[in-house]
Motif scaffolding. Sequence first.
Motif, short mmCIF file in Angstrom:
data_model
loop_
_atom_site.label_atom_id
_atom_site.label_comp_id
_atom_site.label_asym_id
_atom_site.label_seq_id
_atom_site.Cartn_x
_atom_site.Cartn_y
_atom_site.Cartn_z
N GLU A 133 -34.11 -4.30 0.53
CA GLU A 133 -33.81 -5.14 -0.64
C GLU A 133 -32.35 -5.02 -1.05
N GLU A 134 -31.81 -3.80 -1.06
CA GLU A 134 -30.42 -3.62 -1.47
C GLU A 134 -29.45 -4.21 -0.45
N SER A 136 -30.09 -6.92 1.34
CA SER A 136 -30.15 -8.37 1.08
C SER A 136 -29.28 -8.74 -0.11
N GLU A 137 -29.38 -7.97 -1.19
CA GLU A 137 -28.59 -8.25 -2.39
C GLU A 137 -27.10 -8.10 -2.12
N ASP A 193 -35.23 -16.94 -7.17
CA ASP A 193 -35.38 -15.48 -7.12
C ASP A 193 -34.72 -14.81 -8.33
#
Length: 568
Positions: A133-134, A136-137, A193
């Motif tokens: 997730e990090e 992707s961000e 999102d």
Amino acid sequence: MALKPMFLLGEELVHRGLVTETQLQEAMLEQKKTNERLGKCLVRLGYLTEKDLFIVLAEQLKMPFVKLSAVKIDSEAIKRLPAKFASHYHVMPVWYKDGKLTVCTSDPLDVEMIDDIKMLADGKVEMALASEEEISESIKQYYGVGARTIEKMIGGSEATIDVAKSNLQEIDATSGDSSISNFVNQLLLEAVDARATDIHIEPFANEIKVRNRIDGVLHEVKIPPQIKQFQSSIISRIKIMSNMDIAEHRLPQDGRVKLKTKKGELDLRVSVIPTPEGETISIRLLTSGRVITLEDVGFSKHNLEIMERMLKKPHGIIFLTGPTGSGKSTTLYAALSRINDAERKIITIEDPIEYQLAGVSQIQVHPKIGLTFSQGLRAMLRHDPDVMMVGEVRDIETAEITIRTALTGHLVFSTLHTNDACGAINRLVDMGVEPFLVASSLECIVAQRLVRIICPKCKQEQEATPDLIRGLTSESAEGIKVYVGKGCDDCRDTGYFGRTAIHEVVVMSDSLRQLTVKNVSSSELKKHAIQEGMRTLRQDGWEKIKEGITTIEEVLRVTQGDDIGGII
């Protein structure tokens, strides 16, 4: 780097007591079906947290674990790994020092990926671990939304625009398509999102800016600077999606489009206006089929009881007031939903229709063909309605028809743009409506503002001091607890997550009607309403502060000019 066989990871997790033998066996059976990594499979099944997985992997593979949200990423590292590689392999370059590039991955056992990055970087590469997730961000933050798509279009293939073939369009950003439509899809999905309510695409001389409105505040979206050369294609794509004229560049246009995403259906309300640097686009994102209740809107127990009483009235007008974007329409829909049953005929006339309500006849205004609010109101009366909603009272003609409709036995809902509840009375008189008609028809006026809710993940207590609450309430600060949001990944370091409303509800008493006929000022009306028990916006906000729902700063921000509530 010599990697231990993957089955040893499972043994290590069982040895540490992080998973059971049964869970491991179940995950290995699932792994054979999906062909994914064992660790990822355990996380997806909910048997293991991603954090525990990376702690074990970091020790086993002797790799550092990096929390990307807590480190400053080196711009030189970004330059050494193109966006298309970072997106394709789902990795994030972090530092470049002494000829060595540190790259974070969430899949440290992909040997082929590591070899390809070493060849591309043409130098020393150190792999590190980071959560999926990090990564992707970070890719979106440092490379920009759609960076891979833009690189592909610049690198070779010509930008294409796909024509919409149906009213309901399904969008996805996972394909490798390098068209403009895929880039627009990525912008839209990023906004979804991020919980955005609006997207603003604004062209300037040397750049295009994209900003998302999240919880009422605009946040700039990082996009590749090269996007400027595709400006006309992006605008054309959005026009095609929303059934606008792509050949018209001189006049404002409005359109709508329905989108289907993995999170559900969305209604997009699109507006285009011309500027010297090109057309500016504003997109309002509305959730289809969303059911709103008065409790969801944020009415306090005190104000909710008043609203429940007003909704039982057989006739009269209930006005919602406030600036654009204060949630007036949402509250009106909630009120209509509360009284929507088989025994009532409900008709609305709106511009635009934001939500479809089952069992309610809704009319869309079309001024170009003569269907205005006043024209629609006259037609609605011939359909024998019990309840009517007028999207907005904008002129004397609409105001007079709305009032006369209420006086002939109909319950009418509508909105006005005023700063407070009592200001609605003077606004109607200023339009040219006779004060005695206003006094006779009005039953209730509700002023509304939206305040941001403190993020529950990073909520912390703050000491209430006299200086802090001055101008907000006359109460003593002693013994009162207030809260703020420290800022975290969930709320994007804002300290807020979501919004609720504060209200000011005026019930038209006999004495207020008499003052209305005398045409007194709104400030005098407000003072009298407070004496009769009305809670001002600021007072209602103060109650939500004490309940730990919002902050002092937020209530003061949206109630400027409402000081009367703190001194009476």
